[in-house]
Scaffold this motif. Structure first.
Motif, PDB file in Angstrom:
ATOM      1  N   LYS A 174      -7.768  -3.029  -6.297  1.00 30.51           N
ATOM      2  CA  LYS A 174      -8.246  -2.770  -4.931  1.00 30.51           C
ATOM      3  C   LYS A 174      -9.352  -1.728  -4.874  1.00 30.51           C
ATOM      4  CE  LYS A 174      -5.302  -2.740  -1.539  1.00 30.51           C
ATOM      5  NZ  LYS A 174      -4.170  -2.392  -0.633  1.00 30.51           N
ATOM      6  N   LYS A 175      -9.801  -1.283  -6.067  1.00 32.56           N
ATOM      7  CA  LYS A 175     -10.814  -0.207  -6.133  1.00 32.56           C
ATOM      8  C   LYS A 175     -10.346   1.014  -5.342  1.00 32.56           C
ATOM      9  CE  LYS A 175     -14.248  -3.087  -7.788  1.00 32.56           C
ATOM     10  NZ  LYS A 175     -13.272  -4.016  -8.303  1.00 32.56           N
ATOM     11  N   ALA A 176      -9.037   1.240  -5.324  1.00 33.41           N
ATOM     12  CA  ALA A 176      -8.494   2.377  -4.586  1.00 33.41           C
ATOM     13  C   ALA A 176      -8.949   3.683  -5.234  1.00 33.41           C
ATOM     14  CB  ALA A 176      -6.967   2.301  -4.568  1.00 33.41           C
ATOM     15  N   TRP A 177      -9.330   4.643  -4.426  1.00 28.33           N
ATOM     16  CA  TRP A 177      -9.847   5.915  -4.945  1.00 28.33           C
ATOM     17  C   TRP A 177      -9.694   6.974  -3.871  1.00 28.33           C
ATOM     18  CZ3 TRP A 177     -10.616   7.299  -9.698  1.00 28.33           C
ATOM     19  CH2 TRP A 177     -11.341   8.452  -9.978  1.00 28.33           C
ATOM     20  N   GLY A 178      -9.559   8.228  -4.246  1.00 28.81           N
ATOM     21  CA  GLY A 178      -9.528   9.321  -3.286  1.00 28.81           C
ATOM     22  C   GLY A 178      -8.393   9.148  -2.277  1.00 28.81           C
ATOM     23  N   TRP A 179      -8.739   9.245  -0.975  1.00 25.73           N
ATOM     24  CA  TRP A 179      -7.722   9.146   0.067  1.00 25.73           C
ATOM     25  C   TRP A 179      -7.077   7.753   0.048  1.00 25.73           C
ATOM     26  CZ3 TRP A 179      -4.231  11.431   2.514  1.00 25.73           C
ATOM     27  CH2 TRP A 179      -3.656  10.900   3.666  1.00 25.73           C
ATOM     28  N   GLY A 180      -7.887   6.732  -0.246  1.00 24.12           N
ATOM     29  CA  GLY A 180      -7.363   5.360  -0.320  1.00 24.12           C
ATOM     30  C   GLY A 180      -6.278   5.257  -1.396  1.00 24.12           C
ATOM     31  N   MET A 181      -6.507   5.914  -2.514  1.00 23.53           N
ATOM     32  CA  MET A 181      -5.496   5.887  -3.584  1.00 23.53           C
ATOM     33  C   MET A 181      -4.223   6.612  -3.136  1.00 23.53           C
ATOM     34  SD  MET A 181      -4.561   5.029  -6.621  1.00 23.53           S
ATOM     35  CE  MET A 181      -5.826   4.742  -7.864  1.00 23.53           C
ATOM     36  N   ARG A 182      -4.393   7.716  -2.423  1.00 15.13           N
ATOM     37  CA  ARG A 182      -3.198   8.449  -1.937  1.00 15.13           C
ATOM     38  C   ARG A 182      -2.370   7.567  -1.008  1.00 15.13           C
ATOM     39  NH1 ARG A 182      -4.321  14.460  -0.045  1.00 15.13           N
ATOM     40  NH2 ARG A 182      -2.056  14.417  -0.071  1.00 15.13           N
ATOM     41  N   ARG A 183      -3.065   6.825  -0.154  1.00 11.60           N
ATOM     42  CA  ARG A 183      -2.339   5.921   0.758  1.00 11.60           C
ATOM     43  C   ARG A 183      -1.538   4.875  -0.030  1.00 11.60           C
ATOM     44  NH1 ARG A 183      -3.393   5.540   6.274  1.00 11.60           N
ATOM     45  NH2 ARG A 183      -1.670   4.095   6.118  1.00 11.60           N
ATOM     46  N   GLU A 184      -2.190   4.322  -1.067  1.00 10.04           N
ATOM     47  CA  GLU A 184      -1.497   3.307  -1.873  1.00 10.04           C
ATOM     48  C   GLU A 184      -0.289   3.921  -2.575  1.00 10.04           C
ATOM     49  OE1 GLU A 184      -2.169   0.337  -1.497  1.00 10.04           O
ATOM     50  OE2 GLU A 184      -4.246   0.307  -0.816  1.00 10.04           O
ATOM     51  N   MET A 185      -0.470   5.119  -3.093  1.00 10.84           N
ATOM     52  CA  MET A 185       0.624   5.751  -3.843  1.00 10.84           C
ATOM     53  C   MET A 185       1.794   6.093  -2.916  1.00 10.84           C
ATOM     54  SD  MET A 185      -0.413   5.472  -6.827  1.00 10.84           S
ATOM     55  CE  MET A 185       0.970   6.235  -7.648  1.00 10.84           C
ATOM     56  N   MET A 186       1.486   6.462  -1.670  1.00 10.96           N
ATOM     57  CA  MET A 186       2.571   6.762  -0.722  1.00 10.96           C
ATOM     58  C   MET A 186       3.373   5.495  -0.411  1.00 10.96           C
ATOM     59  SD  MET A 186       1.187   9.601   1.943  1.00 10.96           S
ATOM     60  CE  MET A 186      -0.517   9.236   2.111  1.00 10.96           C
ATOM     61  N   ASP A 187       2.758   4.357  -0.674  1.00 12.49           N
ATOM     62  CA  ASP A 187       3.364   3.062  -0.379  1.00 12.49           C
ATOM     63  C   ASP A 187       4.063   2.452  -1.608  1.00 12.49           C
ATOM     64  OD1 ASP A 187       3.498   1.781   1.988  1.00 12.49           O
ATOM     65  OD2 ASP A 187       1.900   0.343   1.545  1.00 12.49           O
ATOM     66  N   TYR A 188       4.067   3.181  -2.719  1.00 13.82           N
ATOM     67  CA  TYR A 188       4.538   2.633  -4.014  1.00 13.82           C
ATOM     68  C   TYR A 188       5.883   1.909  -3.896  1.00 13.82           C
ATOM     69  CZ  TYR A 188       6.597   2.917  -8.741  1.00 13.82           C
ATOM     70  OH  TYR A 188       7.237   2.636  -9.934  1.00 13.82           O
ATOM     71  N   ASP A 189       6.796   2.477  -3.138  1.00 14.81           N
ATOM     72  CA  ASP A 189       8.144   1.902  -3.015  1.00 14.81           C
ATOM     73  C   ASP A 189       8.152   0.494  -2.434  1.00 14.81           C
ATOM     74  OD1 ASP A 189       9.581   3.891  -4.099  1.00 14.81           O
ATOM     75  OD2 ASP A 189      10.362   4.713  -2.214  1.00 14.81           O
TER      76      ASP A 189
END
Ligand SMILES: Cc1cc2nc3c(=O)[nH]c(=O)nc-3n(C[C@H](O)[C@H](O)[C@H](O)COP(=O)(O)OP(=O)(O)OC[C@H]3O[C@@H](n4cnc5c(N)ncnc54)[C@H](O)[C@@H]3O)c2cc1C
Ligand code: SF4
Length: 576
Positions: free
Chosen positions: A390-405
């Protein structure tokens, strides 16, 4: 200082395999000048089984292992990044049109090799895998058929042992010695997706993880760190299944011993192995026969580095095929986001799969097939996948990581065919011992690309059918095999059907590098089964291997009594 006191130190009298499995016995040490029967290079998946069998049969055996002898209690941590020491991260060069990622998710280093960090999926190859050329006109046939390896599959499934369903329908239908284990969230998603599309799915195995305690090994506690090394000891690795018995039977394992080259005598017989110790000092271990079990990259590298007069292009390479026909399986990871939490870390990553698309289907525009399996990336691996997908990076990556579950992931395992231009050669670069490192070249061909496209689409379809609201994928490869392939024709293969090099009567290659084709089953069970068969052959041949250049091509008898004690004869009755 741990709460329960000081760690016991590893010493000459003791090998530590965790609190429950330490082996108290004097460590054997052969002198370099002493000619042993067998020296085995690499104590990994294949090397561990060979060492155990040959020692139990009474041979003097030394295993040279480039990595450490793990103390699982002290060396292994429940931490994703802390586990990278398990991998072969020494320099390697990668290239080609579709370069393979080499390093911290690849081959193992240390006693147990790749079986220490494998996920422990243990499906068998199918009967069709042994005759791909005859059936589909591509790749190569094996010099053995399924019926030859079948008893060794059954044997190793008991020795590891393997948990799985009582009836497994694909390939040659069979059952597993130990019952399946409970599902995690990713397994539930795979079951739901497959069921919605009417695709049969296998639940709770085949996986070499204990569903109940076994001998001195406890059952799985669903800790989810299988790929980081199972500190509990529930996941099979040769470190806990075969190495303890090898040591008790008198084998020596010499850790931190990097084989540099194999010496050939003027009589065209191997004389032993030159190796570096941890301080960089060079030694020579004399042996009556040599077995190389260093993995699909390091095995051809060692043989190429052992070039000598008469074998200028690499030892045992009169065919010119050494280093060629390297294979990797397509291993794309498909990730799906669910409204409800999945918590994919709360189970072994390996727990459900389907082989419904494994065989050649005339309706496809490609031959051969693929499997779909559960995978359960921990957060660091998940972050890398989100970056790739998803080319997640920076704040976008943080959002994805918060959604890991909320994410589940499936892995496809696709058969890539053996091609002559996929190779291991020597690079200009050298390692810390001054040895040229491996240069790996990898190119996808037309059939491979079509197969990967179809496998990706099917896996994404299953993920959507499971209820995922967003589906993305990361392209990757898994499981390198080949590059020293076995065959009947010395002009087109490196070893014969017993893993003996065609060129040198007392030099054997026994590991994943001998695969002529790979199917879409994970290779570990086949690698260990082939090792047990080669051991039976060597034991049947006895001293003849040490003195004669004649080749007896009769199948050996199966020596079930040489399995580690407490393994053969256990389990539920199997369907045959
Ligand atoms: C993340 C991950 C998950 C996997 N999951 C699965 C799975 O679920 N199921 C499955 O079947 N397979 C799995 N695999 C693949 C499996 O681990 C390998 O196919 C298998 O371990 C290869 O066995 P081998 O005997 O060929 O080599 P290895 O097990 O890698 O053993 C080779 C050994 O030789 C040593 N060595 C190499 N060169 C030298 C030298 N010059 N001198 C001394 N020692 C040397 C190495 O240090 C190593 O210990 C996985 C792999 C990875 C990376
Ligand atoms: S999930 Fe089970 S097999 Fe995997 S590391 Fe944890 S205890 Fe070991």
């Amino acid at each position: 200082m741990p709460l329960f006191g000081r760690f016991e130190e590893q010493g000459p009298e003791k090998h530590m395999l965790g609190a429950l499995q330490s082996i108290h016995l004097p460590a054997r040490r052969f002198k370099d000048s002493e000619e042993v029967d067998y020296v085995i290079v690499g104590v990994g998946s294949a090397g561990g089984v060979l060492l155990q069998r040959l020692a139990r049969a009474g041979f003097n055996v030394v295993g040279l292992e480039a990595g450490p002898f793990w103390d699982t209690e002290k060396d292994w941590v429940s931490d994703e990044t802390g586990s990278h020491e398990l991998y072969w991260t020494d320099p390697r060069v990668t290239g080609g049109t579709d370069p393979l990622a080499l390093g911290a998710n690849n081959s193992g280093k240390g006693v147990g090799g790749g079986s220490v960090h494998w996920a422990a999926f243990t499906p068998r190859l199918h009967p069709s895998d042994f005759e791909v050329y005859t059936r589909d006109g591509v790749g190569a046939d094996w010099p053995i058929d399924y019926s030859i390896i079948q008893p060794y599959y059954e044997q190793l499934e008991l020795e590891m042992p393997v948990s799985g369903p009582a009836y497994y329908p694909w390939g040659h239908p069979h059952g597993y010695p130990y019952g399946p284990y409970p599902m995690g969230g990713v397994g539930n998603a795979l079951i739901k997706g497959c069921t919605a599309l009417n695709i049969p799915v296998s639940i709770g195995g085949p996986v070499a993880i204990l569903a109940g305690s076994h001998g001195d090994r406890p059952h799985c506690i669903y800790r989810g760190f299988c790929i980081q090394g199972c500190k509990v000891g529930a996941k099979a690795s040769t470190l806990v299944t075969h190495v303890p018995d090898a040591l008790r039977s008198g084998a020596e394992i010499r850790p931190h011993s990097m084989a540099a080259h194999i010496e050939l005598g003027s009589d065209r017989r191997a004389k032993g192995v030159h190796y570096f110790d941890r301080n960089g000092n060079l030694h020579f271990q004399k042996a009556k026969a040599v077995i190389v079990s260093g993995y699909a990259i390091e095995t051809p590298r060692l043989l190429l580095n052992s070039a000598c007069p008469g074998f200028e292009n690499g030892l045992a390479n009169s065919s010119g095929t050494l280093g060629k026909y390297l294979m990797a399986q397509a291993g794309n990871v498909v990730l799906g986001r669910f409204d409800q939490p999945v918590r994919m870390y709360k189970a072994p990553p390996a727990h459900a799969l389907t082989e419904e698309f494994y065989e050649t289907d005339p309706k496809n525009d490609f031959v051969r097939g693929f499997a779909i399996q559960t995978v359960g990336p921990l957060p660091v691996a998940f972050a890398k996948q989100m970056l790739a997908a998803k080319k997640a990076w920076g704040w976008g990556m943080r959002r994805e990581m918060m959604d890991y579950d909320h994410w589940a992931s499936f892995g496809l395992l696709g058969e890539i065919l053996p091609w002559a231009d996929n190779t291991v050669t020597l690079a200009e670069e050298k390692d810390r011992f001054g040895l040229p490192v491996a240069h790996v070249t990898f190119n996808l061909h037309d059939n491979d690309k079509k197969l990967i496209k179809a496998a990706k689409e099917k896996t994404m379809q299953v993920m959507r059918a499971a209820g995922a609201t967003e589906v993305v994928q990361e392209a990757r490869y898994a499981h390198l095999v080949g590059a020293c392939r076995m065959g009947s024709d010395p002009d087109s293969s490196v070893v014969d059907k017993f893993a003996r090099t065609h060129d040198i009567a007392n030099l054997f290659v026994c590991d994943g590098s001998v695969f002529p084709t790979q199917g879409s089953a994970n290779p570990g069970l086949t690698i260990q089964s082939l090792a047990a068969r080669t051991a039976d052959y060597l034991i049947t041949q006895g001293d003849r291997v040490f003195s004669s250049n004649d080749r007896d091509m009769t199948e050996p008898v199966i020596r079930r009594q040489l399995a580690p004690p407490e393994t053969w004869g256990k389990g539920i009755p199997r369907l045959t």
